[in-house]
Design an enzyme around this catalytic site. Structure first.
Site, PDB file in Angstrom:
ATOM      1  N   ASP A 150      -7.978  -4.861  -1.069  1.00 54.16           N
ATOM      2  CA  ASP A 150      -8.408  -5.680  -2.202  1.00 54.16           C
ATOM      3  C   ASP A 150      -8.092  -7.160  -2.023  1.00 54.16           C
ATOM      4  O   ASP A 150      -8.625  -8.000  -2.749  1.00 54.16           O
ATOM      5  CB  ASP A 150      -7.729  -5.182  -3.488  1.00 54.16           C
ATOM      6  CG  ASP A 150      -8.178  -3.774  -3.810  1.00 54.16           C
ATOM      7  OD1 ASP A 150      -9.392  -3.557  -3.856  1.00 54.16           O
ATOM      8  OD2 ASP A 150      -7.317  -2.891  -3.993  1.00 54.16           O
ATOM      9  N   HIS A 205       0.843  -1.196   0.000  1.00 58.72           N
ATOM     10  CA  HIS A 205       0.000   0.000   0.000  1.00 58.72           C
ATOM     11  C   HIS A 205       0.877   1.244   0.000  1.00 58.72           C
ATOM     12  O   HIS A 205       1.944   1.252   0.601  1.00 58.72           O
ATOM     13  CB  HIS A 205      -0.918   0.013   1.230  1.00 58.72           C
ATOM     14  CG  HIS A 205      -2.080   0.928   1.060  1.00 58.72           C
ATOM     15  ND1 HIS A 205      -1.994   2.281   1.321  1.00 58.72           N
ATOM     16  CD2 HIS A 205      -3.327   0.699   0.603  1.00 58.72           C
ATOM     17  CE1 HIS A 205      -3.167   2.836   1.048  1.00 58.72           C
ATOM     18  NE2 HIS A 205      -3.996   1.909   0.598  1.00 58.72           N
TER      19      HIS A 205
HETATM   20  C1  COA Z   1      -0.227  -0.128  -4.005  1.00 61.35           C
HETATM   21  C2  COA Z   1       1.183   0.002  -4.552  1.00 61.35           C
HETATM   22  C3  COA Z   1       1.137   0.682  -5.944  1.00 61.35           C
HETATM   23  C4  COA Z   1       2.026   0.865  -3.615  1.00 61.35           C
HETATM   24  O1  COA Z   1       3.290   0.935  -4.199  1.00 61.35           O
HETATM   25  P1  COA Z   1       4.481   1.775  -3.565  1.00 61.35           P
HETATM   26  O2  COA Z   1       3.944   3.032  -2.992  1.00 61.35           O
HETATM   27  O3  COA Z   1       5.532   1.857  -4.593  1.00 61.35           O
HETATM   28  O4  COA Z   1       4.905   0.861  -2.376  1.00 61.35           O
HETATM   29  P2  COA Z   1       6.335   0.774  -1.768  1.00 61.35           P
HETATM   30  O5  COA Z   1       7.056   2.076  -1.901  1.00 61.35           O
HETATM   31  O6  COA Z   1       6.161   0.209  -0.403  1.00 61.35           O
HETATM   32  O7  COA Z   1       7.059  -0.297  -2.691  1.00 61.35           O
HETATM   33  C5  COA Z   1       8.358  -0.661  -2.396  1.00 61.35           C
HETATM   34  C6  COA Z   1       8.806  -1.737  -3.315  1.00 61.35           C
HETATM   35  O8  COA Z   1       7.956  -2.874  -3.150  1.00 61.35           O
HETATM   36  C7  COA Z   1       7.438  -3.263  -4.381  1.00 61.35           C
HETATM   37  N1  COA Z   1       6.075  -3.721  -4.194  1.00 61.35           N
HETATM   38  C8  COA Z   1       5.059  -3.036  -3.608  1.00 61.35           C
HETATM   39  N2  COA Z   1       3.956  -3.756  -3.640  1.00 61.35           N
HETATM   40  C9  COA Z   1       4.266  -4.921  -4.257  1.00 61.35           C
HETATM   41  C10 COA Z   1       3.518  -6.054  -4.605  1.00 61.35           C
HETATM   42  N3  COA Z   1       2.220  -6.137  -4.334  1.00 61.35           N
HETATM   43  N4  COA Z   1       4.136  -7.067  -5.207  1.00 61.35           N
HETATM   44  C11 COA Z   1       5.454  -6.984  -5.493  1.00 61.35           C
HETATM   45  N5  COA Z   1       6.213  -5.927  -5.213  1.00 61.35           N
HETATM   46  C12 COA Z   1       5.625  -4.910  -4.608  1.00 61.35           C
HETATM   47  C13 COA Z   1       7.470  -2.010  -5.226  1.00 61.35           C
HETATM   48  O9  COA Z   1       7.446  -2.333  -6.609  1.00 61.35           O
HETATM   49  C14 COA Z   1       8.749  -1.377  -4.780  1.00 61.35           C
HETATM   50  O10 COA Z   1       9.807  -2.060  -5.404  1.00 61.35           O
HETATM   51  P3  COA Z   1      11.171  -1.269  -5.798  1.00 61.35           P
HETATM   52  O11 COA Z   1      11.682  -0.711  -4.509  1.00 61.35           O
HETATM   53  O12 COA Z   1      12.030  -2.334  -6.383  1.00 61.35           O
HETATM   54  O13 COA Z   1      10.758  -0.221  -6.782  1.00 61.35           O
HETATM   55  C15 COA Z   1       1.863  -1.364  -4.667  1.00 61.35           C
HETATM   56  O14 COA Z   1       1.968  -1.940  -3.392  1.00 61.35           O
HETATM   57  C16 COA Z   1       1.142  -2.295  -5.613  1.00 61.35           C
HETATM   58  O15 COA Z   1       1.263  -2.175  -6.823  1.00 61.35           O
HETATM   59  N6  COA Z   1       0.387  -3.291  -5.051  1.00 61.35           N
HETATM   60  C17 COA Z   1      -0.336  -4.222  -5.883  1.00 61.35           C
HETATM   61  C18 COA Z   1      -1.580  -3.569  -6.489  1.00 61.35           C
HETATM   62  C19 COA Z   1      -2.652  -3.346  -5.463  1.00 61.35           C
HETATM   63  O16 COA Z   1      -2.968  -4.226  -4.697  1.00 61.35           O
HETATM   64  N7  COA Z   1      -3.230  -2.150  -5.510  1.00 61.35           N
HETATM   65  C20 COA Z   1      -4.313  -1.782  -4.622  1.00 61.35           C
HETATM   66  C21 COA Z   1      -3.850  -0.785  -3.621  1.00 61.35           C
HETATM   67  S1  COA Z   1      -5.087  -0.472  -2.393  1.00 61.35           S
END
Ligand code: COA
Length: 419
Positions: free
Chosen positions: A345, A288
């Site tokens: 989700d 998230h």
């Molecule tokens: C929601 C989301 C976009 C937040 O992303 P974010 O703000 O970049 O989160 P973070 O900064 O904590 O991410 C850190 C790292 O973890 C990775 N990461 C985060 N969520 C991940 C997931 N569900 N699966 C794999 N890797 C993930 C990111 O790609 C990032 O990798 P990097 O450092 O190599 O670039 C992301 O968690 C995501 O895409 N989740 C899956 C989609 C989803 O469930 N969306 C609904 C949100 S309510």
């Protein structure tokens, strides 16, 4: 100066080829960025507070953990739109208004009957909202009272559209709303044509409460941004629906279900997740942008998922979801050296599946809940209820494209341009 260390800007080349094969300078600064507005506070709000460190979500001062125990979606919608819980008479009147506004004009059904059956339910929902606008007698009345009435109409009618489209695309007639049922129960009824059991309707009601509001998320911000131009409520809601449809926002719940089907068996969860993460793929429903601990909505939904599993007599989807959660947490920590948690989700996918809601309806179901939060935010934006005055959103960007100096590049007539 950048606001978020995790979004370290990338250096760019100092120039680019022009149409004649010549080399043009780039305008300074020579760094590209897209900080996704993380950490940027663009406005104040009185509507909700997300505490990403402690894992708390508060609607108008009240913790969602209390709201899911004591409240209903109808009451929460009133709360979001009014900044206080309703008195008994206020709730009664709000509920009757919602019930009396459930019907949609026949034109909406007519439009759906003309749509290709393959149309995505989110696109159909997005396209139906302007039709509702055309029928709203107060469309151009920009008073707060009129906006409140328009919000009630949208909250009442969106479930009808989502349920009707599912039936129409399956060659069935829409089921007209039932005045005796709650907002949640009536949606399940319009979808299946049969009365839901009380416990399932209440669990669905809780799902609606949990999805109703989440501060300045992407879709809410889209809605507020459009409202800041003085566009009407319906136009602002169309923007919000479009933003919600993306797979890393509201579209994630459908993607979670596809993942569950693909993984198929609990004993495949570990290898599937590890392969996915090794390849740089995402485990949908995990992670998230704001919560750095468990999303409180995920905790409640995990409980509903387990209850639904007991009710349906099949614990497969619950166990599979749990196995993927455990596997992702383990593999993610190993790979990235930090923790990851399920978001709203993750468990809602299997919950909706067990409620017999089709997978591509999960995101529209999110929309029929979030409509209350969107409307509250759009009203707050229009009437500057948390700010000194309404303000048009107009962010800025650094130009990093072709640059020949302050007077711009000479225009080259088409016949003089090299291929
Ligand atoms: C929601 C989301 C976009 C937040 O992303 P974010 O703000 O970049 O989160 P973070 O900064 O904590 O991410 C850190 C790292 O973890 C990775 N990461 C985060 N969520 C991940 C997931 N569900 N699966 C794999 N890797 C993930 C990111 O790609 C990032 O990798 P990097 O450092 O190599 O670039 C992301 O968690 C995501 O895409 N989740 C899956 C989609 C989803 O469930 N969306 C609904 C949100 S309510």
């Amino acid at each position: 100066m950048y606001l978020n260390n995790s979004n370290v800007p990338r250096r760019m080349f100092r120039g680019s080829k022009d149409s004649q094969g010549g080399f043009k300078k780039m305008k300074e600064p020579l760094e590209t960025k897209n900080i996704g507005l993380r950490g940027v506070k663009v406005a104040d709000t009185r509507i909700s507070d997300v505490d990403g460190e402690k894992g708390n979500l508060i609607y108008r001062g009240l913790n969602i953990c209390d709201l899911v125990v004591h409240s209903t979606f109808e009451e929460v919608s009133f709360l979001l739109l009014n900044d206080h819980l309703p008195k008994a008479e206020e709730l009664k009147s709000f509920q009757s208004k919602l019930i009396s506004e459930r019907e949609v004009p026949d034109t909406v059904y007519g439009f759906m009957k003309m749509m290709p059956k393959s149309a995505h339910p989110m696109d159909v929902l997005e396209a139906a909202v302007p039709i509702l606008a055309a029928y709203d007698p107060q469309l151009h009345d920009e008073s707060r009272d009129a906006n409140f009435e328009k919000a009630i109409r949208l909250i009442a009618k969106l479930p009808n559209i989502v349920a009707a489209w599912d039936r129409i695309r399956k060659g069935k007639e829409p089921v007209r709303p039932n005045r005796e049922l709650t907002h949640a129960g009536n949606f399940l009824f319009m979808l299946s044509g049969s009365f839901p059991d009380h416990a399932t309707a209440r669990d669905f009601d809780i799902c609606l409460i949990l999805h109703a509001e989440h501060s300045f998320n992407a879709s809410t911000f889209a809605g507020r941004e459009v409202a800041s131009t003085h566009a009407h409520l319906y136009a602002s809601i169309v923007a919000a629906i479009g933003a919600l449809s993306g797979e890393i926002h509201g579209g994630a719940n459908s993607e979670v279900m596809k993942m569950l089907v693909e993984v198929g068996e609990v004993n495949r969860a570990k290898s599937w997740v590890s392969e996915r993460l090794q390849k740089g793929g995402k485990v949908m429903g995990m992670g998230h942008a704001v919560y750095h601990t468990e999303d409180p909505r995920a905790s409640i939904l995990r409980g509903i998922c387990s209850r639904m599993a007991d009710r349906t007599g099949d614990r497969k989807w619950f166990e599979l979801t749990k196995a993927i959660e455990t596997a992702t947490k383990e593999a993610f920590t190993k790979l990235k050296g930090k923790e990851i948690f399920p978001n709203v989700d993750f468990y809602s996918a299997s919950v909706y599946h067990m409620m017999e809601i089709p997978t591509d309806l999960f995101t529209p179901v999110f929309a029929i809940s979030r409509i209350s939060g969107w409307a509250a935010h759009i009203i707050e934006e229009k009437f500057a209820e948390a700010q000194p005055k309404p303000e048009l959103y107009r962010p800025d960007a650094d130009y990093v494209g072709t640059y020949c100096g302050p007077e711009a590049c000479p225009y080259v007539p088409i016949e003089e341009r090299s291929k």
